[in-house]
Design an enzyme around this catalytic site. Structure first.
Site, PDB file in Angstrom:
ATOM      1  N   ASP A  37      -1.494   3.192   3.100  1.00  0.00           N
ATOM      2  CA  ASP A  37      -2.300   3.152   1.885  1.00  0.00           C
ATOM      3  C   ASP A  37      -1.899   4.331   1.018  1.00  0.00           C
ATOM      4  O   ASP A  37      -1.918   5.482   1.482  1.00  0.00           O
ATOM      5  CB  ASP A  37      -3.787   3.234   2.216  1.00  0.00           C
ATOM      6  CG  ASP A  37      -4.220   2.171   3.221  1.00  0.00           C
ATOM      7  OD1 ASP A  37      -3.584   1.099   3.242  1.00  0.00           O
ATOM      8  OD2 ASP A  37      -5.180   2.419   3.968  1.00  0.00           O
ATOM      9  N   ASP A  39     -13.077  -8.204   3.963  1.00  0.00           N
ATOM     10  CA  ASP A  39     -13.441  -6.817   4.217  1.00  0.00           C
ATOM     11  C   ASP A  39     -14.876  -6.784   4.715  1.00  0.00           C
ATOM     12  O   ASP A  39     -15.785  -7.287   4.039  1.00  0.00           O
ATOM     13  CB  ASP A  39     -13.313  -5.975   2.947  1.00  0.00           C
ATOM     14  CG  ASP A  39     -11.871  -5.790   2.506  1.00  0.00           C
ATOM     15  OD1 ASP A  39     -10.971  -6.325   3.180  1.00  0.00           O
ATOM     16  OD2 ASP A  39     -11.645  -5.113   1.486  1.00  0.00           O
TER      17      ASP A  39
END
Length: 252
Positions: free
Chosen positions: A129, A8
């Protein structure tokens, strides 16, 4: 089941968020290229990148790191975060990325998913998500009333490479995957499902095998050392995720 290490990116560094909270950031490395090479050295057959700056603002700020990573690796790389236009998706693919992941636009501009899937078969992934089963967008900041499984069904038959199903409540917690949500996603869609969120041990990885996911993204557990990639690959067995063109003769 393919084990996919995650990097990330936030302001050029490798980080992890706790449950998607940008105020709960742990920095693991200032050198994302070195980290990517390490995962490749340990046996990864694919790398998952997230542009957290792009996911939150929609503006790309980590392109130099993304370019450097794709240039350095010999394994395929996929990226999500802030991919909200045709031009942006095509720019990322031109960097050498194998796949791009569409999240927010999958809900807000489903026609863009259809357009890209037709233009780049087997290279487009939809990222869903979810918080309590409902889709969250714009870097997990905006909650919606759309059921995650309903959104997955929306893209049946497009020849997507995969759906990345992320459970926000477990992401970055090492508390184990949301098996119930993943089973529901696998049952709802014929597209291969990649699990994301909650992996803390090799046992968590093994628990996914009967669920039927094609892959699993692992982040914090690798950085904290509760999962050793080379050992996990040996325990689980690492198979490359088949793209839509090889897993079915024609889109269903």
């Amino acid at each position: 089941m393919q084990i996919i290490p995650a990097i990330d990116l936030l302001q050029g560094s490798c980080v992890r968020l706790h449950q998607g909270d940008y105020d709960q950031v742990t920095r693991f490395s200032e050198d994302p290229v070195a980290q990517a090479l390490e995962w490749q050295r340990q046996g990864a057959s694919r790398l998952h990148l997230v542009d957290l700056d792009g996911a939150r603002s929609g503006e790309p700020t980590n392109d130099s790191a993304v370019r450097a990573i794709t240039a350095a690796l010999s394994i395929p790389v996929q990226l999500g975060g802030g991919v909200r236009s045709l031009e942006r998706a095509e720019a990322l693919l031109s960097f050498g990325l194998d796949r791009v992941i569409l999240g927010t636009v999958a809900l807000e501009q489903p026609e863009l998913v259809e357009q890209l899937a037709a233009r780049y078969p087997g290279r487009i992934v939809v990222g869903i998500d979810a918080r309590n089963g409902k889709v969250a967008t714009r870097g997990w900041i905006t909650d919606t009333d759309t059921e995650a499984t309903s959104l997955a069904k929306r893209f049946e038959g497009l020849g997507l490479a995969a759906i990345v199903s992320t459970d926000i409540a477990t992401d970055g917690t090492l508390a184990g995957p949301n098996l119930t949500a993943l089973r529901a996603m696998v049952e709802a869609s014929s597209t291969p499902v990649i699990a994301s969120g909650g992996i803390g041990t090799v046992s968590d990885l093994l628990s996914l095998l009967p669920v039927g996911v094609s892959g699993v993204i692992v982040g914090r557990a690798l950085y904290d050392g509760t999962v050793i990639l080379s050992e996990a690959l040996q325990a689980v067995g690492d198979g490359r995720l088949q793209d839509a063109s090889s897993s079915q003769s024609s889109p269903c």
